[in-house]
Scaffold this motif. Structure first.
Motif, mmCIF file in Angstrom:
data_model
loop_
_atom_site.group_PDB
_atom_site.id
_atom_site.type_symbol
_atom_site.label_atom_id
_atom_site.label_comp_id
_atom_site.label_asym_id
_atom_site.label_seq_id
_atom_site.Cartn_x
_atom_site.Cartn_y
_atom_site.Cartn_z
ATOM 1 N N GLN A 1 48.981 44.323 53.572
ATOM 2 C CA GLN A 1 50.282 43.682 53.471
ATOM 3 C C GLN A 1 51.367 44.741 53.682
ATOM 4 O OE1 GLN A 1 50.211 40.029 52.444
ATOM 5 N NE2 GLN A 1 48.210 40.632 53.248
ATOM 6 N N GLU A 2 52.583 44.303 53.927
ATOM 7 C CA GLU A 2 53.667 45.267 54.167
ATOM 8 C C GLU A 2 53.881 46.173 52.965
ATOM 9 O OE1 GLU A 2 58.408 45.438 55.388
ATOM 10 O OE2 GLU A 2 57.383 43.507 55.257
ATOM 11 N N THR A 3 53.735 45.622 51.769
ATOM 12 C CA THR A 3 53.982 46.415 50.555
ATOM 13 C C THR A 3 52.764 46.439 49.644
ATOM 14 O OG1 THR A 3 54.935 44.458 49.483
ATOM 15 C CG2 THR A 3 56.469 45.978 50.570
ATOM 16 N N GLY A 4 51.569 46.428 50.209
ATOM 17 C CA GLY A 4 50.377 46.473 49.391
ATOM 18 C C GLY A 4 49.147 45.983 50.126
ATOM 19 N N GLU A 5 48.239 45.362 49.393
ATOM 20 C CA GLU A 5 46.982 44.880 49.970
ATOM 21 C C GLU A 5 46.626 43.522 49.363
ATOM 22 O OE1 GLU A 5 45.667 46.929 52.251
ATOM 23 O OE2 GLU A 5 46.960 48.633 51.761
ATOM 24 N N MET A 6 45.803 42.748 50.100
ATOM 25 C CA MET A 6 45.247 41.501 49.580
ATOM 26 C C MET A 6 43.743 41.513 49.847
ATOM 27 S SD MET A 6 46.065 37.527 50.601
ATOM 28 C CE MET A 6 47.734 37.536 49.945
ATOM 29 N N PHE A 7 42.959 41.031 48.866
ATOM 30 C CA PHE A 7 41.508 41.026 49.046
ATOM 31 C C PHE A 7 40.872 40.035 48.088
ATOM 32 C CE2 PHE A 7 42.400 43.985 45.662
ATOM 33 C CZ PHE A 7 41.340 43.887 44.770
ATOM 34 N N THR A 8 39.586 39.783 48.307
ATOM 35 C CA THR A 8 38.788 38.930 47.434
ATOM 36 C C THR A 8 37.725 39.794 46.764
ATOM 37 O OG1 THR A 8 39.143 36.903 48.699
ATOM 38 C CG2 THR A 8 37.131 37.029 47.376
ATOM 39 N N LEU A 9 37.546 39.597 45.454
ATOM 40 C CA LEU A 9 36.544 40.341 44.693
ATOM 41 C C LEU A 9 35.438 39.392 44.254
ATOM 42 C CD1 LEU A 9 35.510 42.851 43.185
ATOM 43 C CD2 LEU A 9 37.005 42.206 41.280
ATOM 44 N N SER A 10 34.215 39.721 44.639
ATOM 45 C CA SER A 10 33.070 38.875 44.285
ATOM 46 C C SER A 10 32.081 39.672 43.433
ATOM 47 C CB SER A 10 32.353 38.387 45.550
ATOM 48 O OG SER A 10 33.247 37.681 46.396
ATOM 49 N N SER A 11 31.612 39.039 42.353
ATOM 50 C CA SER A 11 30.547 39.615 41.535
ATOM 51 C C SER A 11 29.530 38.529 41.256
ATOM 52 C CB SER A 11 31.117 40.187 40.235
ATOM 53 O OG SER A 11 31.779 39.195 39.489
ATOM 54 N N ALA A 12 28.512 38.854 40.484
ATOM 55 C CA ALA A 12 27.392 37.929 40.283
ATOM 56 C C ALA A 12 27.829 36.577 39.733
ATOM 57 C CB ALA A 12 26.361 38.567 39.349
ATOM 58 N N ASN A 13 28.821 36.582 38.840
ATOM 59 C CA ASN A 13 29.195 35.307 38.214
ATOM 60 C C ASN A 13 30.684 34.990 38.325
ATOM 61 O OD1 ASN A 13 30.119 37.277 36.520
ATOM 62 N ND2 ASN A 13 28.640 36.865 34.886
ATOM 63 N N HIS A 14 31.358 35.650 39.268
ATOM 64 C CA HIS A 14 32.800 35.397 39.365
ATOM 65 C C HIS A 14 33.319 35.758 40.760
ATOM 66 C CE1 HIS A 14 36.143 34.214 36.796
ATOM 67 N NE2 HIS A 14 36.915 35.040 37.474
ATOM 68 N N ILE A 15 34.252 34.961 41.270
ATOM 69 C CA ILE A 15 34.929 35.273 42.524
ATOM 70 C C ILE A 15 36.435 35.144 42.295
ATOM 71 C CG2 ILE A 15 35.326 34.592 44.923
ATOM 72 C CD1 ILE A 15 32.487 33.583 45.066
ATOM 73 N N LEU A 16 37.148 36.196 42.613
ATOM 74 C CA LEU A 16 38.612 36.175 42.537
ATOM 75 C C LEU A 16 39.146 36.276 43.962
ATOM 76 C CD1 LEU A 16 39.443 38.523 39.515
ATOM 77 C CD2 LEU A 16 39.992 36.114 39.701
ATOM 78 N N GLU A 17 39.711 35.204 44.462
ATOM 79 C CA GLU A 17 40.190 35.172 45.845
ATOM 80 C C GLU A 17 41.659 35.573 45.934
ATOM 81 O OE1 GLU A 17 37.446 31.849 48.020
ATOM 82 O OE2 GLU A 17 39.244 31.112 46.988
ATOM 83 N N HIS A 18 42.005 36.180 47.049
ATOM 84 C CA HIS A 18 43.399 36.482 47.396
ATOM 85 C C HIS A 18 44.122 37.277 46.298
ATOM 86 C CE1 HIS A 18 42.526 33.803 50.620
ATOM 87 N NE2 HIS A 18 42.530 32.723 49.859
ATOM 88 N N ILE A 19 43.453 38.307 45.799
ATOM 89 C CA ILE A 19 44.090 39.208 44.837
ATOM 90 C C ILE A 19 45.140 40.031 45.576
ATOM 91 C CG2 ILE A 19 43.734 41.232 43.359
ATOM 92 C CD1 ILE A 19 40.881 40.215 42.890
ATOM 93 N N GLU A 20 46.306 40.195 44.972
ATOM 94 C CA GLU A 20 47.367 41.004 45.569
ATOM 95 C C GLU A 20 47.644 42.240 44.715
ATOM 96 O OE1 GLU A 20 50.859 39.027 47.406
ATOM 97 O OE2 GLU A 20 50.019 37.217 46.493
ATOM 98 N N ILE A 21 47.775 43.386 45.374
ATOM 99 C CA ILE A 21 48.188 44.615 44.705
ATOM 100 C C ILE A 21 49.389 45.192 45.446
ATOM 101 C CG2 ILE A 21 45.928 45.162 43.729
ATOM 102 C CD1 ILE A 21 45.455 47.088 46.046
ATOM 103 N N SER A 22 50.172 45.979 44.733
ATOM 104 C CA SER A 22 51.413 46.505 45.311
ATOM 105 C C SER A 22 51.325 47.976 45.685
ATOM 106 C CB SER A 22 52.570 46.282 44.321
ATOM 107 O OG SER A 22 52.731 44.904 44.055
ATOM 108 N N MET A 23 50.136 48.550 45.569
ATOM 109 C CA MET A 23 49.939 49.927 46.030
ATOM 110 C C MET A 23 49.240 49.881 47.378
ATOM 111 S SD MET A 23 49.294 52.402 42.757
ATOM 112 C CE MET A 23 48.199 51.486 41.681
ATOM 113 N N ILE A 24 49.645 50.769 48.264
ATOM 114 C CA ILE A 24 49.185 50.738 49.652
ATOM 115 C C ILE A 24 47.914 51.555 49.846
ATOM 116 C CG2 ILE A 24 49.772 51.469 52.002
ATOM 117 C CD1 ILE A 24 52.685 50.777 51.337
ATOM 118 N N GLY A 25 46.994 50.996 50.634
ATOM 119 C CA GLY A 25 45.791 51.730 51.006
ATOM 120 C C GLY A 25 44.528 50.938 50.728
ATOM 121 N N GLN A 26 43.600 50.975 51.673
ATOM 122 C CA GLN A 26 42.323 50.278 51.504
ATOM 123 C C GLN A 26 41.601 50.792 50.268
ATOM 124 O OE1 GLN A 26 39.803 50.356 54.962
ATOM 125 N NE2 GLN A 26 38.034 49.561 53.878
ATOM 126 N N HIS A 27 41.701 52.105 50.016
ATOM 127 C CA HIS A 27 41.043 52.695 48.851
ATOM 128 C C HIS A 27 41.580 52.113 47.541
ATOM 129 C CE1 HIS A 27 44.652 54.996 49.726
ATOM 130 N NE2 HIS A 27 44.654 55.459 48.486
#
Length: 440
Positions: A236-262
């Motif tokens: 994103q212009e001012t951060g990142e968006m991603f989906t986090l998947s684990s064995a018993n939970h999925i969080l879609e379209h999480i937004e963070i305001s710090m830049i970088g894939q890492h």
């Protein structure tokens, strides 16, 4: 007894003369004298090579959003010394620093007379934090960032409710070892018996070591790309968006305001740790709280845009992995800009590899030094560069001022390197940009 903040700070920094002395005996000695404050708080322990501070920030922000009071112990500082011990992101006061120094100084003097020798600066500050959170400001939970390594780090006397190991790289090899396995063994030293541990380590040799140590301690282990994964990552212009998947939970379209894939990896670790903490009956952390906390999280000096016009970025990329992440973001996001990098580093880093990467992405690169015992000379950095457009800045502050004044509309100034340098450069840059409203 110290009567002023400046006296206390001078004493604390004076401990730097003792250098780095890995080991837990001096810490245990001081904790015994203080009545074991390190055992009187709920803690999370966060180690690794890169991303520790950001992961602490994400987790702190999630817990704050849930309404909890959160202490943090981090290093080094970026804007002021006091931030190393903070509550809900607010550094403790000068008066509290004086109070804590007056508690620890007599112990340091007594310890100095023993065969163990006096405590280092880091040991003193760690002891101050334990006393503070146990006796002065009792918060709901404290997040402890490892200073160096893990196994023999001063913080490794806590009994956490969760442990986190961020990605591992070949840093501090003169102390921690020269291979991924050796460094992973030191980092895995924070794993405690039956306490869950979450890691974003990628190197397979390092993962093998961490698995072995977790098995020995019967500690549940959760590994990025094995037990939880990041998908649908979109910058994103001012951060990142991603989906986090684990064995018993999925969080879609999480937004963070710090830049970088890492940063998606650091955020994912924080979420996994938060969900683990949520299993403790005194904590309640909802999905909405996690999303809110991640979005709000901010940590200075990590691919931080100080100004859009002129375009100035500051980033504490202080080792090979950090430089790789920086170069990746600059190449992907700003390839249509002219990139001028100003770099300062510590002389005990793998400078040739770091500078080689900067050479590849920078249209122009400047090397500066700064007032710190371990700082590399600008001339030595300059000699390692193969850039066709390189220069030396005699005084880092005046050089930065000239760089900004000479910027063009399609250019970016990236100030990077040692976090100790960033802690000096950021306040200067902010003040300069404020007082010199330059329009490109």
């Amino acid at each position: 007894m110290f009567s002023s903040y400046s006296e206390a700070l001078e004493w604390i920094h004076g401990r730097l003369r003792l250098g780095i002395k890995p080991g837990l005996t001096r810490m245990k000695w001081m904790m015994e004298k203080l009545g074991h404050p390190e055992l009187k708080m709920k803690t999370v322990h966060i180690g690794g090579t890169n991303g520790k501070g950001s992961t602490v920030t994400y987790l702190r922000s999630i817990l704050e959003a849930a309404g909890y009071s959160v202490g943090t112990f981090t290093s080094p500082y970026i804007e002021q010394f006091n931030e190393r011990i903070s509550v809900n992101g607010k550094p403790i006061s000068d008066e509290e620093i004086v109070e804590l120094a007056n508690v620890i100084a007599p112990l340091a003097d007594e310890l100095e007379e023993t065969e163990l020798g006096g405590p280092t600066e880091f040991e003193v500050i760690t002891a101050m934090s334990f006393y503070y959170f146990a006796n002065i400001n009792q918060v709901d939970i404290v997040l402890y960032e490892v200073g160096l390594g893990g196994r023999f780090d001063s913080t490794n006397i806590i009994q956490p409710i969760a442990s986190v190991i961020t990605n591992i790289g070949l840093d501090h090899t003169n102390i921690l070892g020269h291979t991924y396995e050796e460094i992973a063994f030191e980092k895995a030293g924070i794993i405690k018996a039956q306490i869950p541990v979450f890691t974003a380590v990628k190197n397979q040799d390092a993962i093998k070591v961490i698995k072995e140590q977790a098995d020995k301690k019967q500690a549940p282990l959760f590994i990025l790309n094995e037990d939880f994964s990041i998908t649908s990552h979109t910058p994103q212009e001012t951060g990142e968006m991603f989906t986090l998947s684990s064995a018993n939970h999925i969080l879609e379209h999480i937004e963070i305001s710090m830049i970088g894939q890492h940063q998606t990896e650091n955020a994912a670790l924080a979420v996994m740790a938060a969900q683990s903490i949520n299993h403790h009956e005194e904590f309640s952390i909802s999905e909405d709280v996690i999303r809110t906390g991640l979005k709000r999280a901010y940590w200075p000096g990590r691919f931080e845009i100080l100004s859009k016009s002129p375009f100035v970025i500051i980033d504490g990329a202080h080792n090979d992995e950090g430089i790789s992440a920086l170069v990746h973001e600059l190449s992907n996001r700003y390839s249509n800009y002219t990139i001028h990098i100003v770099f300062a580093a510590l002389k005990d880093k793998k400078l040739d590899q770091m500078i080689s990467q900067l050479d590849q992405v920078a249209d122009e690169v400047s090397f500066v030094s700064f007032d710190f015992p371990r700082a590399a000379k600008a001339t030595d950095l300059f000699s390692l560069s193969h850039s066709k457009n390189k220069r030396i800045g005699e005084q880092w502050d005046s050089h930065l001022a000239k760089c900004i004044q000479n910027m063009q509309p399609d250019s970016i100034l990236v100030v990077t390197g040692s976090l100790y340098f960033i802690s000096e450069a950021k306040p200067y840059l902010c003040e300069f940009l404020k007082n010199n409203k330059i329009s490109l």
